[in-house]
Design an enzyme around this catalytic site. Structure first.
Site, PDB file in Angstrom:
ATOM      1  N   ASP A   1      21.409  25.618  35.749  1.00 55.48           N
ATOM      2  CA  ASP A   1      20.283  26.452  35.308  1.00 55.48           C
ATOM      3  C   ASP A   1      20.722  27.805  35.027  1.00 55.48           C
ATOM      4  O   ASP A   1      21.520  28.404  35.170  1.00 55.48           O
ATOM      5  CB  ASP A   1      19.178  25.512  36.420  1.00 55.48           C
ATOM      6  CG  ASP A   1      19.422  24.395  36.423  1.00 55.48           C
ATOM      7  OD1 ASP A   1      19.253  23.590  35.571  1.00 55.48           O
ATOM      8  OD2 ASP A   1      18.287  23.771  37.353  1.00 55.48           O
ATOM      9  N   PHE A   2      19.613  27.698  34.116  1.00 54.05           N
ATOM     10  CA  PHE A   2      19.256  29.816  33.618  1.00 54.05           C
ATOM     11  C   PHE A   2      19.278  30.224  34.428  1.00 54.05           C
ATOM     12  O   PHE A   2      19.868  31.273  34.612  1.00 54.05           O
ATOM     13  CB  PHE A   2      18.570  28.577  32.672  1.00 54.05           C
ATOM     14  CG  PHE A   2      18.019  31.024  31.973  1.00 54.05           C
ATOM     15  CD1 PHE A   2      18.925  31.261  31.024  1.00 54.05           C
ATOM     16  CD2 PHE A   2      16.389  30.907  31.965  1.00 54.05           C
ATOM     17  CE1 PHE A   2      18.300  32.315  30.722  1.00 54.05           C
ATOM     18  CE2 PHE A   2      16.402  32.180  31.404  1.00 54.05           C
ATOM     19  CZ  PHE A   2      17.198  33.061  30.994  1.00 54.05           C
TER      20      PHE A   2
END
Length: 293
Positions: free
Chosen positions: A132-133
């Site tokens: 995830d970012f």
């Protein structure tokens, strides 16, 4: 495109077909190309798929430029990419992704981790899995289209092991537990995932408590499946949202306190055991503050 690999001395005698299919997990399409074009060599001699190979043999596989789809990728910051590499060989590279950086861009012009690593390697690299970012830690890329589907299959077969650390709110009553709850899309917010009773994707997370603090707990998480936001959703569903997780209502922190700490696999061709540890200064800084509060 040419790849030359020396077989490990411990390899038992087998046919070329067995080597490609069972040992190397080469996809059917690539095996077909190699067989019809006679593009497998044993010790520099053209080989049939029925020929035998042994430990110590040198295997060469050849691919034409038309055998793989053309891919273009803009190179990013070479120096940044080099600073993130944890392990690299001819076929794969493992890197330490910073938090708040995309694993790959959404379009050809968007610069992300993949672009920086490509610049550092001087060639296109291919995404095997993503983080995830907001999450930091170890990420695996393939360095050529030959090994990419092999690594994909290893990931599917759970031959690539990923271990995460997460700092969550509250105290766990158990030292070890397994969360086996299917995950689906939140019908009120498509960016969120939720635990669902029906229709979701199977999701299994193994949790091991590492350290308890006054109001928070540091846990180790191992994935049996790899669903979007899996660890975040599973921990939140237990009432132990990860600190800094604004999507799943975690307590305030300077960053999402989820980090991919270890990544382990066997090198697909040499069978060398690879284990890397990724360290995040920002994660450790928050941990030190929690410990002293």
């Amino acid at each position: 495109m040419k790849f030359t690999i020396k077989l490990p001395t411990t390899l038992k005698k087998m046919t070329v077909a067995e080597l490609l299919t069972t040992e190397w997990l080469v996809p059917k399409k690539q095996r077909h190309l190699l067989r019809t074009k006679q593009h497998v060599l044993i010790n520099d001699d053209v080989a049939k798929f029925s020929d035998l190979v042994s430990g110590g043999d040198q295997i060469t596989v050849l691919f034409d430029t038309t055998d793989f789809p053309d891919k273009k990728l803009v190179f990013g910051d070479k120096q940044l990419g080099e600073s993130l590499i944890l392990y690299e060989d001819d076929h794969l590279v493992i890197v330490n992704k910073p938090e708040y950086m995309k694993t790959h861009g959404n379009g050809t012009s968007e610069i992300a981790l993949q672009n920086h690593i490509a610049a550092a390697c001087g060639q296109i690299v291919y995404v095997v899995h993503r983080l995830d970012f907001e999450t930091s830690g170890a990420v695996l890329f393939a360095k050529n289209p030959f090994v990419l589907p092999i690594l994909d299959q290893m990931l599917h077969d759970r031959q690539i092991h990923r271990t995460y650390q997460a700092l969550c709110a509250g105290q766990f009553t158990q030292d070890k537990l397994t969360i086996n709850q299917a995950i689906g899309t939140d019908r009120h917010d498509k960016k969120r995932r939720v635990v669902v009773a029906r229709g979701g994707q199977r999701a299994v997370t193994h949790i091991h408590v590492l350290k308890r603090f006054a109001g928070d707990t540091l846990v180790q998480c191992q994935l049996e499946t790899g669903r979007t936001h899996q660890i975040r959703v599973h921990l939140s569903s237990l009432g132990h949202a990860i600190l800094g997780d604004t999507v799943y209502r975690g307590h305030k922190a300077s960053r999402l306190m989820l980090h991919a700490k270890h990544l382990e696999l066997s090198q697909p061709f040499t069978k060398e055991k690879i284990r890397v540890t990724a360290v995040s200064e920002s994660f450790e800084r928050v941990m030190r503050k929690i410990a002293t509060d």
